[in-house]
Design a protein around this motif. Structure first.
Motif, short mmCIF file in Angstrom:
data_model
loop_
_atom_site.label_atom_id
_atom_site.label_comp_id
_atom_site.label_asym_id
_atom_site.label_seq_id
_atom_site.Cartn_x
_atom_site.Cartn_y
_atom_site.Cartn_z
N TRP A 225 1.43 -0.96 -0.14
CA TRP A 225 0.01 0.00 0.20
C TRP A 225 0.97 1.28 -0.32
O TRP A 225 1.77 1.32 0.95
CB TRP A 225 -1.38 0.07 1.15
CG TRP A 225 -2.02 -1.04 1.26
CD1 TRP A 225 -2.06 -2.08 1.58
CD2 TRP A 225 -3.19 -0.65 -0.03
NE1 TRP A 225 -3.36 -2.46 1.39
CE2 TRP A 225 -3.50 -1.68 0.23
CE3 TRP A 225 -4.13 0.00 -0.32
CZ2 TRP A 225 -5.73 -1.52 0.30
CZ3 TRP A 225 -5.24 0.56 -0.30
CH2 TRP A 225 -5.72 -0.48 -0.42
N TYR A 226 0.68 2.00 -0.86
CA TYR A 226 1.29 3.22 -0.66
C TYR A 226 0.33 4.47 -0.84
O TYR A 226 -0.82 4.10 -0.77
CB TYR A 226 1.58 3.54 -2.57
CG TYR A 226 2.95 2.63 -2.42
CD1 TYR A 226 3.12 1.28 -2.92
CD2 TYR A 226 4.48 3.35 -2.75
CE1 TYR A 226 4.09 0.81 -3.57
CE2 TYR A 226 5.18 3.26 -3.06
CZ TYR A 226 5.61 1.41 -3.61
OH TYR A 226 6.36 0.59 -3.21
N ARG A 227 0.91 5.87 -0.34
CA ARG A 227 0.05 6.84 -0.71
C ARG A 227 0.64 7.93 -0.87
O ARG A 227 1.54 8.52 -0.76
CB ARG A 227 -0.94 7.41 1.37
CG ARG A 227 0.25 7.27 2.05
CD ARG A 227 -0.02 7.98 3.18
NE ARG A 227 0.85 8.58 4.53
CZ ARG A 227 1.25 8.30 5.53
NH1 ARG A 227 -0.78 8.22 5.85
NH2 ARG A 227 1.61 9.24 5.86
N TYR B 219 -4.97 7.30 -1.30
CA TYR B 219 -4.22 5.03 -1.23
C TYR B 219 -4.43 4.40 -2.23
O TYR B 219 -5.06 4.16 -2.59
CB TYR B 219 -4.72 4.86 -0.29
CG TYR B 219 -4.04 5.79 1.76
CD1 TYR B 219 -4.48 6.84 1.62
CD2 TYR B 219 -2.92 5.08 2.50
CE1 TYR B 219 -4.81 7.38 3.08
CE2 TYR B 219 -2.98 5.28 3.75
CZ TYR B 219 -3.99 7.15 3.67
OH TYR B 219 -3.15 7.20 4.83
N TYR B 220 -2.74 3.28 -2.20
CA TYR B 220 -2.57 3.03 -4.20
C TYR B 220 -3.11 1.50 -3.22
O TYR B 220 -1.85 1.15 -2.61
CB TYR B 220 -2.22 3.40 -4.64
CG TYR B 220 -2.62 4.82 -5.37
CD1 TYR B 220 -1.67 5.74 -4.50
CD2 TYR B 220 -3.26 4.91 -6.66
CE1 TYR B 220 -2.31 7.41 -5.18
CE2 TYR B 220 -3.04 6.34 -7.19
CZ TYR B 220 -2.47 7.38 -6.59
OH TYR B 220 -3.37 8.64 -6.89
N CYS B 221 -2.87 0.80 -3.88
CA CYS B 221 -2.79 -0.75 -3.46
C CYS B 221 -1.36 -1.34 -4.70
O CYS B 221 -1.52 -0.64 -5.99
CB CYS B 221 -3.48 -1.13 -4.03
SG CYS B 221 -2.57 -3.20 -3.74
N ASN B 222 -1.38 -1.97 -4.48
CA ASN B 222 0.56 -2.03 -5.93
C ASN B 222 1.04 -2.81 -5.53
O ASN B 222 0.57 -4.13 -4.72
CB ASN B 222 1.24 -1.16 -5.37
CG ASN B 222 3.03 -1.82 -6.06
OD1 ASN B 222 3.72 -1.32 -5.68
ND2 ASN B 222 2.74 -0.78 -7.64
N THR B 223 1.46 -3.77 -6.54
CA THR B 223 1.76 -5.21 -6.69
C THR B 223 3.20 -4.94 -8.15
O THR B 223 2.84 -5.18 -9.10
CB THR B 223 1.51 -6.41 -6.88
OG1 THR B 223 2.36 -7.67 -6.66
CG2 THR B 223 0.69 -6.73 -8.40
N GLY B 224 5.11 -5.31 -7.86
CA GLY B 224 4.70 -5.07 -9.11
C GLY B 224 4.77 -3.97 -9.61
O GLY B 224 4.64 -2.74 -9.29
N PRO B 225 4.20 -4.10 -11.44
CA PRO B 225 4.15 -2.33 -12.16
C PRO B 225 2.54 -2.08 -12.10
O PRO B 225 2.56 -1.63 -13.01
CB PRO B 225 4.70 -2.83 -13.78
CG PRO B 225 4.58 -4.49 -13.61
CD PRO B 225 4.86 -5.16 -12.56
N GLY C 216 -3.59 0.11 -8.67
CA GLY C 216 -4.58 0.27 -8.71
C GLY C 216 -4.95 2.22 -9.29
O GLY C 216 -4.67 2.92 -8.81
N GLN C 217 -6.61 1.68 -9.50
CA GLN C 217 -6.69 3.56 -8.92
C GLN C 217 -6.66 4.64 -8.20
O GLN C 217 -7.04 5.73 -8.43
CB GLN C 217 -8.25 3.64 -9.89
CG GLN C 217 -8.90 3.25 -8.47
CD GLN C 217 -9.64 2.28 -8.69
OE1 GLN C 217 -8.61 1.11 -8.55
NE2 GLN C 217 -10.56 2.40 -7.28
N GLY C 218 -7.14 3.91 -6.95
CA GLY C 218 -6.51 5.10 -5.47
C GLY C 218 -7.56 4.85 -4.95
O GLY C 218 -9.53 5.38 -5.81
N THR C 219 -7.52 5.55 -3.99
CA THR C 219 -8.83 5.77 -3.12
C THR C 219 -8.86 6.41 -2.23
O THR C 219 -7.80 6.86 -1.73
CB THR C 219 -9.83 4.16 -2.19
OG1 THR C 219 -10.95 4.34 -1.65
CG2 THR C 219 -8.51 3.75 -1.44
#
Length: 112
Positions: free
Chosen positions: A36-38, A94-100, A103-106
């Motif tokens: 998770w990124y933000r 807030y964004y979900c991520n795996t590798g490259p 997600g679109q963010g929330t």
């Protein structure tokens, strides 16, 4: 097709909790590092929490330690971010991520 879809954002008062969910498709969340990124207003995107693949090892940034918990539900193929004791400084996308793949963010807004 690999896809990530976040949900669960919204407006919450300081001190309250919020749970973000990331629904994955096209791959098994247990087999990949999930993060998770933000992105806070006016700042670069930053890592919040990371869950390593095929293990329960978690990595948290200082801002998340003790307040946020990242977890995985293999049966639902989702990754969640439980956020407690939120402050206005947690406001951002807030964004979900795996590798490259992202997600679109929330949007999370912490305000009284």
């Amino acid at each position: 097709q690999v896809q990530l879809v976040e949900s669960g954002g919204g407006l919450v008062q300081p001190g309250r909790s919020l749970t973000l969910s990331c629904a994955a498709s096209g791959f098994d969340v247990s087999a990949y590092v999930m993060s998770w990124y933000r992105q806070l207003p006016g700042k670069a995107r930053e890592l919040v929490a990371r869950l390593l693949n095929n293990s329960d090892r978690r990595i948290y940034t200082d801002s998340a330690k003790g307040r946020f918990t990242i977890s995985r539900d293999a049966a639902k193929n989702t990754v969640t971010l439980q956020m407690n004791n939120l402050t206005p400084d947690d406001t951002g996308v807030y964004y979900c991520n795996t590798g490259p793949t992202w997600g679109q963010g929330t949007q999370v807004t912490v305000s009284s």
